[in-house]
Design an enzyme around this catalytic site. Structure first.
Site: not given
Length: 310
Positions: A157-158
């Site tokens: 994920s970012k």
């Protein structure tokens, strides 16, 4: 001597005995001539060959006069120079670690500018080296605010999403026990380990489960417990949990996970279509034994939440 004999032999015997007188030279010349004649009378001495030692090479001291040229020492055969190994095409681990610390600091500054305010979350994001959890070919992108592939159609994920979800789960509290659904490469679990006493994480894809163990091993994180299993089922044996973080999107939040949330606990999950459209980051709080409160927050994009193991 008769006249006829005198004609045949013009010189008398007395004339032959009497040596002609040479012209006198200087005293030095006469002495040299005598010495030379004596030397000529003696046989020449046989000279033995003498080994000539090479002159020692002297090094002139600073400020001293230039030395006379010395006899060159005996030449020594030169060994061929060995080629030096080529320099590595990547920076050494130590140098890259320093660089990653700098870029992590810049990443944290961006998170703060985007609204992440909890100091413990920011410190945790700064402490975990994200480049250790991605493929080497993507290491230069590790601190960009983007999701990156980790194989098996999954992503890491970012950073902004990781920080946002953890901050929502904490809500300013000190977490005792946290459950993560979807270990992936292990990055989010590593961040959670800095803000919670115990972290339990479940991964349904066996190769990713093994990879997460390898990624976390160098960090020597003592409070993470990885499990291979179905994340939708949760981990009843370790419940209840102060917080549950789900890193995959389902059409709803599985009831089994809601039941494993402690009263006063918070669950953070993306909810929406598995195609990625209309997914919303959702916060669920358990306010009583059979009561939960739901808040819909940000638009997000996650991989689908699936059941079973592979």
């Amino acid at each position: 001597m008769s006249g006829e004999r005198a004609k045949r032999f013009p010189l008398a015997l007395e004339d032959l005995k009497r040596a002609p007188r040479k012209s006198e030279g200087r005293a030095g010349e006469r002495h040299a001539a005598v010495a030379g004649s004596k030397a000529a009378d003696k046989p020449a001495a046989v000279l033995k060959p003498v080994a000539v030692k090479p002159a020692a090479v002297r090094t002139a001291l600073p400020g001293s006069a230039a030395a006379k040229p010395a006899t060159a020492p005996k030449p020594t055969a030169l060994k061929p120079a060995m080629p030096k190994p080529a320099a590595p095409s990547v920076a050494p681990a130590g140098a890259f670690a320093l660089t990653s610390e700098r870029v992590r600091e810049r990443m944290v500054e961006r998170l703060r500018a985007n609204g992440v305010t909890d100091a413990r979350v920011l410190e945790a994001m700064a402490a975990v080296p994200r480049h250790m959890f991605v493929d080497p070919g993507l290491a230069t992108q590790a601190y960009e605010d983007s999701a990156l592939p980790i194989g098996h159609q999954q992503t890491i994920s970012k950073p902004s999403v990781v920080a946002r979800m953890i901050e929502l789960a904490m809500a300013g509290r000190t977490l005792e026990r946290v459950l993560e659904i979807g270990t992936g490469c292990g990055y989010q679990a590593a961040v959670l380990s800095h803000v919670a006493r115990d972290v339990y994480s479940i991964e349904r894809i066996k190769p990713l489960y093994e990879r997460a163990k390898l990624n976390l091993r160098p960090l020597r994180v003592p409070n993470i417990r990885l499990h291979y299993g179905d994340g939708r089922v949760g981990l009843p044996s370790a419940a209840p949990f102060d917080a549950i973080v789900i890193a995959a999107a389902g059409l709803d939040v599985p009831q089994a996970l809601l039941e494993q949330l402690a009263i006063g606990g918070r669950l953070v999950a993306p909810v929406g279509a598995q195609s990625g459209q209309h997914q919303v980051l959702t916060l669920v709080e358990r306010v009583a034994h059979a009561q939960w409160r739901e808040s819909r927050l940000d638009r997000v994009f996650f991989v689908p939440l699936k059941s079973g193991v592979i």
